[in-house]
Design a protein around this motif. Structure first.
Motif, short mmCIF file in Angstrom:
data_model
loop_
_atom_site.label_atom_id
_atom_site.label_comp_id
_atom_site.label_asym_id
_atom_site.label_seq_id
_atom_site.Cartn_x
_atom_site.Cartn_y
_atom_site.Cartn_z
N LEU A 1 12.07 5.55 -6.74
CA LEU A 1 12.54 4.54 -6.04
C LEU A 1 12.34 3.35 -6.77
O LEU A 1 11.42 2.97 -7.58
CB LEU A 1 12.08 4.58 -4.65
CG LEU A 1 12.23 5.87 -3.75
CD1 LEU A 1 11.79 5.56 -2.54
CD2 LEU A 1 13.87 6.03 -3.75
N ASN A 2 13.02 2.20 -6.44
CA ASN A 2 13.11 0.72 -7.14
C ASN A 2 12.98 0.03 -5.80
O ASN A 2 13.67 0.02 -4.87
CB ASN A 2 14.16 0.57 -7.96
CG ASN A 2 14.35 1.36 -9.22
OD1 ASN A 2 13.41 1.17 -10.01
ND2 ASN A 2 15.36 2.44 -9.15
N LEU A 3 12.04 -1.13 -5.95
CA LEU A 3 11.84 -2.13 -5.03
C LEU A 3 12.27 -3.38 -5.11
O LEU A 3 11.75 -4.04 -6.37
CB LEU A 3 10.33 -2.00 -4.41
CG LEU A 3 9.92 -2.86 -3.42
CD1 LEU A 3 10.64 -2.82 -2.21
CD2 LEU A 3 8.22 -3.00 -3.37
N SER A 4 12.79 -4.09 -4.45
CA SER A 4 13.34 -5.51 -4.77
C SER A 4 12.70 -6.22 -3.31
O SER A 4 12.93 -5.91 -2.20
CB SER A 4 14.90 -5.75 -4.65
OG SER A 4 15.03 -7.06 -4.71
N ALA B 1 8.38 7.52 4.85
CA ALA B 1 9.33 7.46 5.56
C ALA B 1 10.33 6.60 4.63
O ALA B 1 11.59 6.74 4.70
CB ALA B 1 9.02 6.11 6.38
N LEU B 2 9.83 5.94 3.26
CA LEU B 2 10.76 5.43 2.41
C LEU B 2 11.57 6.57 1.52
O LEU B 2 12.75 6.36 1.42
CB LEU B 2 10.17 4.39 1.61
CG LEU B 2 9.46 3.25 2.21
CD1 LEU B 2 8.52 2.46 1.04
CD2 LEU B 2 10.74 2.24 2.52
N SER B 3 10.86 7.70 1.26
CA SER B 3 11.48 8.76 0.60
C SER B 3 12.41 9.29 1.46
O SER B 3 13.54 9.63 1.10
CB SER B 3 10.45 9.65 0.14
OG SER B 3 9.43 9.18 -0.70
N GLU B 4 12.04 9.58 2.67
CA GLU B 4 13.00 10.43 3.60
C GLU B 4 14.47 9.33 4.02
O GLU B 4 15.33 10.14 3.85
CB GLU B 4 12.53 10.40 4.89
CG GLU B 4 11.44 11.71 4.94
CD GLU B 4 10.38 11.91 6.03
OE1 GLU B 4 10.93 11.10 7.06
OE2 GLU B 4 9.47 12.52 6.16
N ALA B 5 14.07 8.28 3.82
CA ALA B 5 15.35 7.36 4.15
C ALA B 5 16.09 7.19 2.85
O ALA B 5 17.46 7.30 2.98
CB ALA B 5 14.85 5.81 4.57
N SER B 6 15.51 7.42 1.82
CA SER B 6 16.44 7.44 0.51
C SER B 6 17.11 8.54 0.25
O SER B 6 18.48 8.71 0.03
CB SER B 6 15.48 7.09 -0.74
OG SER B 6 16.19 7.30 -1.80
N GLU B 7 16.51 9.82 0.80
CA GLU B 7 17.06 11.15 0.60
C GLU B 7 18.32 11.25 1.54
O GLU B 7 18.86 12.04 1.42
CB GLU B 7 16.06 12.01 0.86
CG GLU B 7 15.07 12.13 -0.32
CD GLU B 7 13.85 12.85 0.01
OE1 GLU B 7 13.90 13.63 1.07
OE2 GLU B 7 12.96 12.90 -0.99
N ALA C 1 0.72 -1.25 0.09
CA ALA C 1 -0.05 -0.21 -0.06
C ALA C 1 0.84 0.99 0.04
O ALA C 1 0.61 2.14 -0.78
CB ALA C 1 -0.95 -0.12 1.14
N GLY C 2 1.95 1.19 0.80
CA GLY C 2 3.09 2.47 0.80
C GLY C 2 3.51 2.54 -0.31
O GLY C 2 3.88 3.60 -0.95
N TRP C 3 3.93 1.61 -1.35
CA TRP C 3 4.43 1.59 -2.46
C TRP C 3 3.56 2.08 -3.51
O TRP C 3 3.84 2.83 -4.48
CB TRP C 3 5.09 0.14 -2.74
CG TRP C 3 6.20 0.50 -4.20
CD1 TRP C 3 5.82 0.26 -5.55
CD2 TRP C 3 7.65 0.87 -3.82
NE1 TRP C 3 6.96 0.52 -5.94
CE2 TRP C 3 8.00 0.89 -5.32
CE3 TRP C 3 8.47 0.91 -2.87
CZ2 TRP C 3 9.51 1.25 -5.30
CZ3 TRP C 3 9.68 1.46 -2.93
CH2 TRP C 3 10.05 1.62 -4.10
#
Length: 367
Positions: free
Chosen positions: A232-235, A337-343, A220-222
């Protein structure tokens, strides 16, 4: 090293019995003392990891292990943690045999355990919640007090685990506390993390594809990230009940890759490249995430971690530059959260210990 080893297993002064063995366990034990590990069953085990290990691992039932302890009389015996309730009787038998073996040889056996259970004390006994909490805790207090007498050295992997045992033991906690030590389960940096190939835009989910590992919350977050036009890319790497659902969801998504039942070499390769590791664990019936091995593997490879407060290392992660999500059921919060972690960029492994915490705990238990 397996049961084909040249060295006789009866020559070991220290043994460990674990109901389960995994590739990640073997890698963590590698830096520890020379301990014979006897195990009940293998889970998520890559045989190449087992065969290349410098330590000795033998599959053995609990009763066979009890007989082996009585016959060989090791000086050090490490048993499963007492609040692993499904294995409580097994643990009791192992401890009795360890002490009998020592008494027969006119010496004291150093018994020890490594504890990471962090579930609420009122839920561990798996007693219906209509029963008052005090009574549910009392169900465990008597046997745990007995374990307090039988176990001479207690190592806690998290502060949350200490709190759980203290809550169950109540006024008897002091007896265990005097014999205990807190050793955080932090990993050491993996050698392959030093190779310069990390991409902060790569997000990795590693673990069981099950509800309690937060798969639905991640998907859902993706989807929310896709709506935002994220780059972003997800594995996703793992296996489990939801693997077909995950594969169906990933169809037509060029920024998502799914690998079912990956080999350890594939896992290390993904960890080496990923900038972010995500594991959105959530409670399920009587289960709570104790640590989360994928979180430790992510840290060992310099990944920024996105997780929930369920893990016993949540406070450490929050204090060291990682993201602990308050509401994993909110897709917008997960996406942010995913965006902030990546940045935030790469996470340095410089603060990690030279010897991983599980190996350090083993040194404390077998000295």
């Amino acid at each position: 090293m397996t049961d084909s080893s040249v060295r006789s297993i009866s020559t070991f002064d220290a043994i460990r019995f674990t109901p389960e063995i995994r590739s990640a366990y073997i890698e963590r034990f590698e830096d520890g003392p020379d301990v014979l590990t006897l195990y009940g069953k293998a889970l998520y085990l890559d045989r190449s990891v087992l065969e290349s290990s410098g330590k000795t691992y033998i599959p053995m039932t609990v009763l066979a292990t009890c007989a082996f302890i009585l016959k060989s009389g090791p000086r050090y015996v490490e048993v499963p943690e007492p609040l692993w309730t499904r294995k409580m009787l097994h643990t009791f038998l192992l401890l009795v045999c360890a002490h009998v073996a020592g008494a027969l040889r006119f010496r004291r056996t150093m018994t020890s355990t490594y504890c990471i259970e962090n579930e609420d004390a009122g839920r561990i006994a798996r007693v219906p919640e209509v029963i008052p909490r005090k009574l549910r805790v009392a169900v465990l207090r008597t046997p745990l007090c007995l374990f307090g007498l039988l176990i001479r050295r207690w190592i806690f992997g998290t502060a949350a685990s200490r709190e759980t045992y203290e809550a169950v033991l109540g006024p008897f906690w002091g007896y265990v506390d005097r014999r205990s030590e807190l050793v955080w389960p932090l990993p050491s940096a993996c050698e392959c993390s030093k190779l310069p190939s990390k991409d902060p835009s790569r997000v990795l989910f590693l673990g069981a594809l099950t509800t309690r590992k937060g798969i639905f919350e991640l998907l859902a977050g993706w989807d929310e990230l896709d709506i935002r036009g994220s780059s972003l890319n997800l594995s996703i790497m793992g296996g489990g009940d939801l693997e077909h659902l995950v594969q169906d969801w990933a169809k037509g998504k060029p920024n998502v890759k799914v690998t079912i039942s990956p080999a350890r070499a594939q896992i290390h390769e993904e960890l080496r490249q990923a900038g972010v590791l995500v594991l959105l664990s959530k409670p399920e019936r009587y289960w709570r995430e104790q640590i989360g091995l994928p979180l430790l593997e992510g840290l060992a490879h310099g990944c920024r971690v996105v997780t929930t407060a369920q893990t016993g290392i949540a406070s450490w992660l929050a204090d060291n530059g990682h993201c602990v999500v308050n509401d994993a059921g909110n897709p917008a919060e997960v996406a942010s959260a995913l965006s902030e972690a990546s940045e935030a960029g790469f996470w340095s492994t410089a603060s990690l210990p030279e010897i991983n915490g599980r190996a350090a705990a083993a040194f404390r238990m077998h000295e």
